[in-house]
Design a protein around this motif. Sequence first.
Motif, PDB file in Angstrom:
ATOM      1  N   GLN A  59       0.740  -1.472  -0.237  1.00 53.81           N
ATOM      2  CA  GLN A  59       0.065  -0.112   0.009  1.00 53.81           C
ATOM      3  C   GLN A  59       0.906   1.444  -0.314  1.00 53.81           C
ATOM      4  N   ASP A  60       1.669   1.022  -0.200  1.00 51.40           N
ATOM      5  CA  ASP A  60       3.108   2.464   0.717  1.00 51.40           C
ATOM      6  C   ASP A  60       4.449   2.132  -1.119  1.00 51.40           C
ATOM      7  N   ARG A  61       4.446   2.458  -1.432  1.00 53.21           N
ATOM      8  CA  ARG A  61       5.467   2.937  -2.257  1.00 53.21           C
ATOM      9  C   ARG A  61       7.250   2.913  -1.380  1.00 53.21           C
ATOM     10  N   LEU A  62       7.135   3.908  -1.115  1.00 53.00           N
ATOM     11  CA  LEU A  62       8.190   3.893  -0.427  1.00 53.00           C
ATOM     12  C   LEU A  62       8.338   2.312   0.827  1.00 53.00           C
ATOM     13  N   ALA A  63       7.189   2.059   1.703  1.00 53.14           N
ATOM     14  CA  ALA A  63       7.557   0.466   1.930  1.00 53.14           C
ATOM     15  C   ALA A  63       8.497  -1.008   1.153  1.00 53.14           C
ATOM     16  N   GLU A  64       7.495  -0.579  -0.019  1.00 55.83           N
ATOM     17  CA  GLU A  64       7.332  -1.391  -0.605  1.00 55.83           C
ATOM     18  C   GLU A  64       8.810  -1.432  -1.689  1.00 55.83           C
ATOM     19  N   LYS A  65       9.042  -0.777  -1.872  1.00 56.82           N
ATOM     20  CA  LYS A  65      10.858  -0.030  -1.877  1.00 56.82           C
ATOM     21  C   LYS A  65      11.146  -0.804  -1.390  1.00 56.82           C
ATOM     22  N   GLU A  66      11.724  -0.609   0.010  1.00 55.98           N
ATOM     23  CA  GLU A  66      12.122  -0.488   1.371  1.00 55.98           C
ATOM     24  C   GLU A  66      12.405  -2.120   1.408  1.00 55.98           C
ATOM     25  N   PHE A  67      11.341  -2.163   1.197  1.00 57.57           N
ATOM     26  CA  PHE A  67      10.992  -3.969   1.479  1.00 57.57           C
ATOM     27  C   PHE A  67      11.676  -4.597   0.263  1.00 57.57           C
ATOM     28  N   LEU A  68      11.409  -5.020  -0.448  1.00 61.43           N
ATOM     29  CA  LEU A  68      12.097  -4.973  -1.682  1.00 61.43           C
ATOM     30  C   LEU A  68      13.712  -5.227  -1.800  1.00 61.43           C
ATOM     31  N   ARG A  69      14.307  -3.757  -1.300  1.00 65.56           N
ATOM     32  CA  ARG A  69      15.909  -3.373  -1.123  1.00 65.56           C
ATOM     33  C   ARG A  69      15.979  -4.419  -0.362  1.00 65.56           C
ATOM     34  N   SER A  70      15.456  -5.016   0.781  1.00 64.19           N
ATOM     35  CA  SER A  70      16.065  -5.236   2.366  1.00 64.19           C
ATOM     36  C   SER A  70      15.670  -6.767   1.520  1.00 64.19           C
ATOM     37  N   ALA A  71      14.977  -7.141   0.748  1.00 64.66           N
ATOM     38  CA  ALA A  71      14.859  -8.448   0.262  1.00 64.66           C
ATOM     39  C   ALA A  71      16.191  -8.748  -0.154  1.00 64.66           C
ATOM     40  N   GLY A  72      16.067  -8.595  -0.630  1.00 64.13           N
ATOM     41  CA  GLY A  72      18.239  -8.255  -1.718  1.00 64.13           C
ATOM     42  C   GLY A  72      17.812  -8.103  -3.174  1.00 64.13           C
ATOM     43  N   VAL A  73      15.911  -7.642  -3.601  1.00 65.82           N
ATOM     44  CA  VAL A  73      16.255  -7.388  -4.794  1.00 65.82           C
ATOM     45  C   VAL A  73      16.067  -6.598  -5.625  1.00 65.82           C
TER      46      VAL A  73
END
Lengths: 363, 363
Positions: free
Chosen positions: B107-121
């Motif tokens: 729901q939040d592009r910022l949270a999504e991008k931070e999550f994706l980066r933390s997931a290593g993609v």
Amino acid sequence: MSATTQLRPGDTIGILGGGQLGRMMALAGASLGLKSHIYCPDPNSPAFEVANAYSVAPYDDVAALDAFASQCQAITYEFENVPGPTADHLNARVAVRPGVKALEVAQDRLAEKEFLRSAGVEIADFARIDSEADLTAALEAFAGQGVLKTRRFGYDGKGQVMIRAEGDADGALDSLKNAPAVLERLIGFQREVSVIVGRDVKGTCEVYDIAENLHENHILKTSTVPANVSAATAAVARDVAVKIASALDYVGVLGVELFLCGEGSAERLLVNEIAPRVHNSGHWTQDACLTSQFEQHMRAVAGWQLGSAVRHSDVVMENLIGDECENWAKILSEPNARLHLYGKAEARPGRKMGHVNRIFPKS
Amino acid sequence: MSATTQLRPGDTIGILGGGQLGRMMALAGASLGLKSHIYCPDPNSPAFEVANAYSVAPYDDVAALDAFASQCQAITYEFENVPGPTADHLNARVAVRPGVKALEVAQDRLAEKEFLRSAGVEIADFARIDSEADLTAALEAFAGQGVLKTRRFGYDGKGQVMIRAEGDADGALDSLKNAPAVLERLIGFQREVSVIVGRDVKGTCEVYDIAENLHENHILKTSTVPANVSAATAAVARDVAVKIASALDYVGVLGVELFLCGEGSAERLLVNEIAPRVHNSGHWTQDACLTSQFEQHMRAVAGWQLGSAVRHSDVVMENLIGDECENWAKILSEPNARLHLYGKAEARPGRKMGHVNRIFPKS
């Protein structure tokens, strides 16, 4: 009503009968943007769950039928024993497809056999049986053997008596409550096959590949496609199906059950019976063909062009009867198994609860 | 609720949202004997027509939510903007799958991008934008170019501004009503691809083949499978999808949109965004795979084993947008076309009315 009525997406197809066939028709229609209205006296009909609307009423409730007809742009049925007056009443208001003639023929084994013979397809010898004297004479003509079947309301082996040996005929008519009957000559080595054909309002047919069927306790157990038949026999089966559908000026999907007699070059087909509806032995089309029999039927009933009946996979359909549906989790674990459950609450013995299509893509 | 709840056939899956995705989920569930209960504020929801039950109520109506939860054995959603309190409230009563975490992230592009980066993609560079000063600084870092997007509620190109040349940034934040935003670095030559992955309660994943997507007016127009990508890139895409689903402890079907940058040996994937639900770019699975994304999702939500994602046909999915659905009869006449209409009454411009899968069996 007009023989060429064409529906539009968003229109409603009425379906008489609320069992699994009506349910799968409604599901197929929904994918095409067609609404379904199910009419069935049973308040627990599994088809209600997936339909846009439903009516719970007896088949002779004129007010309910009128209300139903007023909400539908075409009407079809999932079972051949729709009462004639019901079909006539509805057909005066909205197009009933496959049509009243198909119902009349399919509801009476004698009328069906006479029709099939007149349509020029091969069937086993038969005789009309209205009395013990008729039965005695017919058995004499058929070498003492035959299958005695009521003319009306028989299904899944109900309403029939096998006569093989002297004495088998004693009390046979009594056991059928002396209902009008036919005796069919017993034929030799046989396998059972079926053909599903769709026919549209313009008379164009799409024929599915022939299926080989096994029954257990008179209930269909498996349908296997391709069937183990010669190309010549398969071609005959297709011709027979088209001939029957055309002779009935049929609109919809028709099931034709046949006996395969003889072997090798002596292979020969006799039509056993027809079903003016989608058919259990056509369930394999859901997962092995470009267009399932259910979608094909809804397209025809809507007055639309048929889809391709081309088969992309080999397939074995297995009915899940009674508590066999309890194997659902195991079936889900098979990579090539496609599970279909009908949403019936109670798994009574002999009740069709679902089926599984095990598919084997040709590639 | 329990993370491993397993439903039985006959149980009910609640679906938040009544559009075409909910409708196709309900249809897929019905084939497996699962009932659906649709919850949607819009009284004209197309999914209602095929569901066993539905509730018309706002997403913050606690009494309606409680009644809904009491009739479901698991709950899922067709859109990522389910309000957090709604999801939390329901999840305290019955398993909500794919889960609350996936919603929060998506729901939040910022949270999504931070999550994706933390997931290593890999993703495109981005910057958090809360003010004109943030935007000025980020543009400076990104060579003066980027896509400014609101953090919440953007879809189909809404809520974004392209900044390519000097001056494009003027008034950009104003045009987004100064909502919290992110700036994404503009990347060079790119194509758009997507991967659909299903993950079950035990963590087992089934990944579908990568699809290549074309958009028109920011709305998906076609998905083509196989995509024109190298085997190595396809393998990376699969890994990325599994990595994301696993990092979210996801249960259900997840759509991952990616940019394909560079050509030949320089081919490289950047995740654009994720959708915690069945996805438009996965509609091709309905007719080209053993298990559609809709069935896959319902199986996962039911706590069941996944089906095979194997693809048996090549396919091009085309969305029917606005009055393109008026071509239904022509589409029905194409032998390899599989038409899907959503039952929407009004074909407004830009509205997704249906889609067609044109399939080409591999054999």
